[in-house]
Design a protein around this motif. Sequence first.
Motif: not given
Length: 158
Positions: A15-16, A25-26, A51-52, A58-60
């Motif tokens: 993930p980025e 956060a994204v 996926v977004v 997002a952080e998890n």
Amino acid sequence: MLNRVILIGRLARDPELRYTPNGVAVTRFVVAVNRNYTNQQGEREADFIPVVTWRGLAENCANFIRKGSLVGLEGRIQVRSYENQEGRTVWTTEVVADDVRFLEPKNRAAGPVDDFGPTYGSGGSGGSSYGGNRQQSMDDPFADDGKPIDISDDDLPF
């Protein structure tokens, strides 16, 4: 009207994690989902779905899943457009996930991956992809050691 998506698959890359100018956060990642049939060569194909996720989710995702991790997610399909550097309109389709479930233990995602997921243990023979001699982790209470399970009829709920 209804726009809901449920997917189960493996991450095709790490993930980025990024942050918007407002500090939100994204995370973006791609999930590979196997198709239920094989092609003419007898090989199973997969769809690679972008996926977004946003905010805490997002952080998890950025902290706890990696390439090869098995995840289940629920969200909605979003189609959007933007203008690229050449001034052309680019259309993109992605899943905006509002729930992501990590479907395997964190230490399991680091092992070698076969058709049924990562194998247990470290090093050694990874085992075959069809349930051959895999090394089993001692901390997995559901590990199949090949022995019959001793359960009395009194313990069964039916």
